[in-house]
Design a protein around this motif. Structure first.
Motif, short mmCIF file in Angstrom:
data_model
loop_
_atom_site.label_atom_id
_atom_site.label_comp_id
_atom_site.label_asym_id
_atom_site.label_seq_id
_atom_site.Cartn_x
_atom_site.Cartn_y
_atom_site.Cartn_z
N HIS A 15 0.82 -1.22 0.00
CA HIS A 15 0.00 0.00 0.00
C HIS A 15 0.85 1.27 0.00
CE1 HIS A 15 -2.97 -3.00 1.21
NE2 HIS A 15 -3.90 -2.16 0.80
N GLU A 255 -0.99 8.34 3.58
CA GLU A 255 -2.35 7.95 3.24
C GLU A 255 -2.33 6.64 2.44
OE1 GLU A 255 -5.23 9.29 4.10
OE2 GLU A 255 -4.24 10.84 5.29
N THR A 256 -3.32 5.81 2.64
CA THR A 256 -3.45 4.57 1.87
C THR A 256 -4.83 4.50 1.24
OG1 THR A 256 -4.25 3.30 3.78
CG2 THR A 256 -1.86 3.33 3.40
N LYS A 257 -4.95 3.68 0.23
CA LYS A 257 -6.25 3.46 -0.40
C LYS A 257 -6.45 1.97 -0.61
CE LYS A 257 -4.50 4.16 -5.11
NZ LYS A 257 -4.67 4.95 -6.38
N ILE A 258 -7.70 1.59 -0.74
CA ILE A 258 -8.04 0.18 -0.95
C ILE A 258 -7.57 -0.27 -2.34
CG2 ILE A 258 -9.96 -1.40 -1.32
CD1 ILE A 258 -11.42 -0.03 0.93
N LEU A 259 -6.90 -1.41 -2.37
CA LEU A 259 -6.48 -2.01 -3.64
C LEU A 259 -7.52 -3.03 -4.06
CD1 LEU A 259 -2.66 -2.51 -2.91
CD2 LEU A 259 -3.81 -0.56 -3.95
N SER A 260 -8.07 -2.86 -5.25
CA SER A 260 -9.21 -3.68 -5.68
C SER A 260 -8.89 -5.17 -5.70
CB SER A 260 -9.69 -3.23 -7.06
OG SER A 260 -8.65 -3.33 -8.02
N THR A 303 -3.91 -0.37 8.52
CA THR A 303 -4.21 -0.35 7.07
C THR A 303 -5.41 -1.24 6.73
OG1 THR A 303 -1.83 -0.10 6.72
CG2 THR A 303 -3.18 -0.54 4.79
N LYS A 306 -9.57 -0.22 6.66
CA LYS A 306 -10.35 0.34 5.55
C LYS A 306 -11.09 -0.76 4.79
CE LYS A 306 -7.83 4.61 4.55
NZ LYS A 306 -7.12 5.39 3.51
N TYR A 307 -10.47 -1.90 4.67
CA TYR A 307 -11.10 -3.04 3.99
C TYR A 307 -12.27 -3.57 4.82
CZ TYR A 307 -7.13 -3.18 0.78
OH TYR A 307 -6.19 -2.86 -0.17
N GLN A 310 -15.33 -1.20 4.59
CA GLN A 310 -16.03 -1.17 3.31
C GLN A 310 -16.29 -2.57 2.75
OE1 GLN A 310 -14.56 1.73 0.47
NE2 GLN A 310 -13.61 2.93 2.09
#
Length: 457
Positions: A15, A255-260, A303, A306-307, A310
C-alpha cells in the motif's frame, strides 16, 4: 468454516507505506546528518548517536549530496539487476561510462574544502584526497556474493566514517572504522546497521537481537558481567523507541487506499483444491460457507481497517493486532523474539535470570486478551489461513506453529510477492512456513499448491 488472514509488513508495503527496514535505515541516515546541522536533540541523540560539533556544514552537505547520488545509482542498478551481479562486474571497464553521472559523489567527497581547511593543516589536504583514492581502491578490491546494492549503501556510510573518524589515525581501511564508531553510543544498533542488507526484514532484526542475547557476554566484553544483559536490553529498548518514533512521525502520516485486487481476495470462495485431503474427503460435495473472518495483524498500523469498513462480504469480521498498535503506549508494543523451539532457547531459561526473557514475545501476549481471542477463534471451527505479506520468519514461530498445526487448520494459502519481471518469493515463503511444522507430511497436505495461489497484488 472460518478464515484466518495473517497480515504482515508486506501488506503495508503493497500500500506504499514506508515500513520496510530499508526505509527505517534510510530515514535515520538522513536524520543523522540533520542532527549535525540543527544541533537540536531528538530521538537519535537521545538513544542512538553521540552529537559532536566536529563536522562543518559544507562537509555535511557534500555527504548529503553523495547519498542522493547513491540513491540515483541504486535506482539505476535496480532497473538493471540482470547486468550487475558482483563487484567485479560493477567495476568493469564500462563502469565509468555507464554510471559517470551518478558517481559525481566522488568529487563531492573529494573536495569538502571547508571541512579540510577548518580542521586540518594545509599539508593535510593532499592526504585527504589520497584517502579518497584509497577508499576507491578498497571498494574496487571488495568481493561480494550478496546484493551489490547493500554493499554500496555500506560504502556511503563508510565514506562518511572515513572522513570523520579515520582522518585521526589515517588507517586506510573501511572495516577498521566499524570498531571505533565514536558517533554511535548504541552498540546493538551499530551491529544491526553494519550487518544491514537490502533483503533484511524486521524478523531479521529480531533474530539479530536474539543471536546477540545468546552471545551477550562476548558482545559486551568491556562491561561488568552483571551489567551486560541490562545494557543489551536497554539498547534494544532504545531501538524500539526510535522505531515507534519513526512510525508515528513518518508512516502514520501517509495515506493509503483500498487495492481492488486485495478486496477481491476477501470474496473468494474456498475451492476443493485448497483443502487438506482428510477434510476434503470428509465434506464430500457439501458447499463450503465462510462464516467469519479474523484479521490477525502483526503490524502496528491499521491499514486493514479500511477493507473491513467497506467490506461487502456477508461474514462476521474481527481485527486483532497481536503485537499492539501505534496508538498504544510503548510498553504495549510487542517487539522481540518468539522462537521458544530454537535449540539454544533452553540456555536462556536455564540461566534462571528473568532479564534474559524480557523481550520474549509469548510472555507479553498475556498483557492483553488478544492472544485469547485468537485461541478462541482457532477452537470454534475449521479454518483456512490466508497469508498476506507475512514472511513467516521464525521470530513468530511459537504463534505461527500454534496456528498452522492446530487440528482445525485445513488449508494454508500463501499470497506471494511478485516483482515487475515476474520473479516471486513463493518458494522462500514455503520454506519459511515449513520451519513451523514438526509434521512435514501435514505441511505438504495443508499448504496450497502454487498452481492455485496468486500474488497479493
Amino acid at each position: 468454516m472460518n478464515r484466518l488472514i495473517l497480515i504482515g509488513n508486506g501488506f503495508d508495503l503493497a500500500h506504499g507505506l514506508k515500513t520496510s527496514f530499508n526505509d527505517f535505515i534510510d530515514y535515520y541516515v538522513s536524520e543523522f546528518l540533520n542532527l549535525y546541522n540543527d544541533y537540536e536533540d531528538n530521538k537519535l541523540s537521545e538513544n542512538i548517536f553521540i552529537k559532536k560539533g566536529l563536522i562543518s556544514y559544507d562537509f555535511i552537505k557534500s555527504v548529503q549530496i553523495a547519498i542522493q547520488n547513491l540513491r540515483n545509482l541504486f535506482a539505476h542498478l535496480q532497473q538493471n539487476t540482470d547486468e550487475i551481479k558482483t563487484f567485479d562486474e560493477l567495476f568493469d571497464k564500462e563502469f565509468h561510462d555507464r554510471l559517470d553521472n551518478n558517481l559525481s559523489f566522488i568529487d563531492n567527497i573529494k573536495h569538502p574544502t571547508d571541512q579540510i581547511n577548518d580542521h586540518y593543516p594545509s599539508d593535510e589536504n593532499k592526504k585527504a584526497e589520497d584517502n579518497v583514492a584509497k577508499i576507491l581502491e578498497l571498494i574496487k578490491s571488495s568481493k561480494s556474493s550478496n546484493n551489490v546494492l547493500s554493499d554500496l549503501y555500506y560504502i556511503s556510510s563508510s565514506v562518511y566514517n572515513y572522513y570523520t573518524l579515520n582522518q585521526i589515525d589515517n588507517k586506510p581501511c573501511l572495516k577498521q572504522c566499524d570498531e571505533s564508531l565514536l558517533f554511535t553510543k548504541n552498540k546493538l544498533f551499530e551491529k544491526i546497521f553494519y550487518n544491514y542488507n537490502f533483503n533484511k526484514n524486521w524478523g531479521g532484526i529480531e533474530h539479530e537481537f536474539y543471536q546477540t542475547l545468546l552471545d551477550v557476554e562476548e558482545f559486551y566484553r568491556e562491561e561488568k558481567i552483571l551489567d551486560k544483559i541490562d545494557k543489551l536490553n536497554k539498547e534494544f529498548e532504545n531501538i524500539i523507541d526510535c522505531f515507534i518514533y519513526y512510525m508515528t512521525s513518518v508512516v502514520s502520516k501517509q495515506e493509503t487506499k483500498i487495492l481492488s485486487k486485495i478486496a477481491k481476495h476477501l470474496m473468494q470462495p474456498v475451492n476443493d483444491d485448497e483443502l487438506s485431503t482428510q477434510f476434503r474427503d470428509r465434506i464430500g460435495q457439501q458447499p463450503i460457507v465462510i462464516k467469519e473472518h479474523m484479521f490477525l495483524s502483526f503490524n502496528y498500523t491499521n491499514t486493514i481497517e479500511k477493507y473491513i469498513a467497506q467490506s461487502s462480504v456477508n461474514v462476521e469480521e474481527k481485527h486483532v493486532q497481536i503485537h499492539g498498535r501505534l496508538e498504544d503506549s510503548a510498553s504495549k508494543i510487542i517487539f522481540g523474539y518468539g522462537d521458544e523451539l530454537d535449540s539454544s532457547y533452553k540456555e536462556l531459561e536455564d540461566k534462571n535470570d528473568n532479564r534474559y526473557l524480557k523481550y520474549l514475545k509469548s510472555l507479553h501476549y498475556l498483557d492483553t486478551d488478544n492472544y485469547q481471542k485468537l485461541l478462541d477463534f482457532l477452537e470454534q471451527n475449521k479454518y483456512q489461513v490466508y497469508i498476506w505479506g507475512h514472511s513467516c520468519a521464525t521470530s513468530d514461530r511459537v504463534l505461527l506453529q500454534t496456528i498452522f498445526e492446530h487440528e482445525n487448520c485445513v488449508s494454508i494459502k500463501p499470497f506471494y510477492y511478485q516483482d515487475e519481471k515476474g520473479n516471486d518469493n513463493f518458494e522462500d515463503l514455503y520454506k519459511n512456513i515449513s520451519r513451523h511444522f514438526t509434521d512435514k507430511n501435514k505441511l505438504r497436505d495443508l499448504v496450497v499448491n502454487k498452481k492455485y495461489c496468486e500474488p497479493l497484488t
